[in-house]
Design a protein around this motif. Structure first.
Motif, PDB file in Angstrom:
ATOM      1  N   GLU A  14      -6.917  -4.003  -7.365  1.00  0.00           N
ATOM      2  CA  GLU A  14      -6.549  -5.382  -7.674  1.00  0.00           C
ATOM      3  C   GLU A  14      -7.805  -6.235  -7.854  1.00  0.00           C
ATOM      4  O   GLU A  14      -8.902  -5.868  -7.434  1.00  0.00           O
ATOM      5  CB  GLU A  14      -5.626  -5.994  -6.618  1.00  0.00           C
ATOM      6  N   PRO A  16      -9.204 -10.257  -7.368  1.00  0.00           N
ATOM      7  CA  PRO A  16      -8.921 -11.626  -6.920  1.00  0.00           C
ATOM      8  C   PRO A  16      -9.014 -12.602  -8.077  1.00  0.00           C
ATOM      9  O   PRO A  16      -9.773 -12.388  -9.031  1.00  0.00           O
ATOM     10  CB  PRO A  16     -10.005 -11.884  -5.864  1.00  0.00           C
ATOM     11  N   TYR A  90      -9.639  -7.831  -2.896  1.00  0.00           N
ATOM     12  CA  TYR A  90      -8.474  -8.715  -2.835  1.00  0.00           C
ATOM     13  C   TYR A  90      -7.845  -8.545  -1.449  1.00  0.00           C
ATOM     14  O   TYR A  90      -7.503  -7.444  -1.031  1.00  0.00           O
ATOM     15  CB  TYR A  90      -7.499  -8.327  -3.932  1.00  0.00           C
ATOM     16  N   GLY A 293     -13.253 -15.810  -0.857  1.00  0.00           N
ATOM     17  CA  GLY A 293     -12.691 -16.280  -2.114  1.00  0.00           C
ATOM     18  C   GLY A 293     -13.278 -17.638  -2.460  1.00  0.00           C
ATOM     19  O   GLY A 293     -14.325 -18.050  -1.965  1.00  0.00           O
TER      20      GLY A 293
END
Length: 417
Positions: A14, A16, A90, A293
């Motif tokens: 995955e 982010p 992620y 993040g």
């Protein structure tokens, strides 16, 4: 991907949506590697992310990214052997990525430590008995949460145990509010395809300034200051460095390092959030086994020269870190929250990007897309990164950039104004 040397391929589980995944693909390409992205929903990725990944020639493979064996089979359908590296960037899939790395014999964090980080209740249990944590109760019913709030004393924080981005996290000023917040969590069922655990945490509310410590291999690299929207847990700004006295910065770094050590997180990146009480004591809010993040890695790179994403890649490849140079004394990011509605038109975006000191202006949604509010970091629709000689100059430039961008919205039925 057939015909490629598996030793020149990195698998990413995955990507982010705030940039670290696209940055990783670019940095891997610079090192001469191709990226194989495993995702459960290719069509669900934001348009800008699909565009960024395509620019780096990322091969996107649809598979169940909650199922390690399904991911392993998908990789071996496209590669004749184990990949050079497996990256988990992620939050929701970090534990599965760590297990996949172990399956392929690739360097990575201990899956057991990552699994603890992915479960906030297990985190609290692991930190219990240390001076790092807060008082808390694990609850499986709304009535239990109401009783826990009364026992701990309000205000309290009620949160799901396995979500991120402040989703369904609420400050509750009465036991009844804690009950209502718990009911909302327990009836959620799933979020972004992630089953929501049938458990909540009720924690004492820590009044004080919020920071995060960005770590690599269990050692602090930078301290980030955070700004929350008034009366909420939604983060609207981050700044690196945090502008703290050396003594306090060193103390926060030690607390974060100790927390990671207790969890067993000693390889790769970590993002530890803390609050500092008026007494000066720092309490760990949560530990994440990944780079931060919200473009925080870019702030760290700009202000310190350390590229956390590149350091993560280097560790996964077994290569030495590449040290850069700071580009400015201070870097900050400011976010803009949007109303609920459909974005009709965007204007003056390039004017915002041309403002002195501005490094990046980004929209999370495109013209014609709908935006619905849920009281979390997902409510933010744009961000601006700026640098300066001092925090005030960087903040002014980023704020001016966000104020310059004009967004024309159309109301949707059921949207919040």
């Amino acid at each position: 991907m057939s015909g490629l040397d598996p030793a020149r391929v990195a698998v990413m589980v995955e990507a982010p949506v705030t940039g670290a995944g696209a940055d990783a693909a670019r940095l891997l390409r610079e090192r001469g590697l191709s990226t194989l992205l495993l995702t459960h929903d290719p069509d669900g990725m934001p348009q800008y992310l699909r565009r960024q990944l395509a620019q780096q020639d990322v091969s996107v493979i649809q598979t169940s990214t909650l199922d390690v064996e399904a991911m392993r089979a998908s990789v071996l359908q496209h590669l004749d052997g184990s990949p050079r590296a497996v990256l988990g960037m992620y939050e929701y899939y970090a534990a599965q990525a760590a297990e996949l790395a172990r399956e392929f014999g690739c360097p990575g964090p201990a899956p057991e430590a990552v699994a603890i980080c992915r479960d906030k209740a297990r985190q609290r249990d692991q930190l219990a008995g240390t001076e790092l944590t807060v008082h808390y109760r694990r609850c499986h019913t709304a009535d239990q949460a109401q009783s826990a709030a009364a026992e701990l004393g309000t205000p309290v924080i009620v949160k799901p145990t396995n979500l991120t981005g402040s989703v369904l996290v609420r400050r509750c000023d009465t036991p009844h509010e804690a009950k209502e917040a718990t009911e909302a969590i327990l009836r959620q069922g799933e979020y972004l395809g992630i089953p929501v655990q049938n458990e909540v945490l009720v924690e004492e509310f820590i009044e004080g300034a919020e920071y995060s410590v960005e770590l690599m291999h269990g050692r602090a690299v930078a301290v980030t200051s955070k700004t929350l929207a008034p009366g909420t847990v939604i983060e609207i700004a981050h700044t690196v460095p945090a502008g703290l006295a050396t003594e306090l910065q060193d103390y926060l770094s030690r607390v974060a390092e100790e927390a990671c050590s207790v969890i067993g997180l000693r390889w790769g990146p970590a993002h530890v959030e803390l609050r500092v009480q008026e007494s000066g004591r720092a309490a760990v809010i949560e530990i994440n086994a990944r780079v931060a993040g919200d473009r925080i890695p870019e702030l760290v790179r700009l202000a310190t020269g350390v590229d956390l994403v590149d350091e993560h890649i280097g560790a996964a490849l077994g290569e030495a870190a590449r040290q850069g140079e700071p580009e400015a004394p201070v870097a900050t990011i400011r976010f803009r929250q949007g109303p609920g509605g459909r974005l009709n038109r965007v204007s003056k975006l390039e004017s915002a990007r041309a403002i002195a000191g501005v490094r990046e202006v980004h929209l999370r949604i495109a013209e014609g897309q709908e935006h619905r509010l849920n009281g979390s970091n997902q409510d933010r629709v744009a961000w601006a990164i700026a640098t300066g000689d001092v925090e005030a100059a960087a903040r002014t430039a980023a704020t001016q950039a966000l104020d310059t961008v004009e967004l024309d919205w159309a109301r949707m039925q059921g949207a919040t104004p």
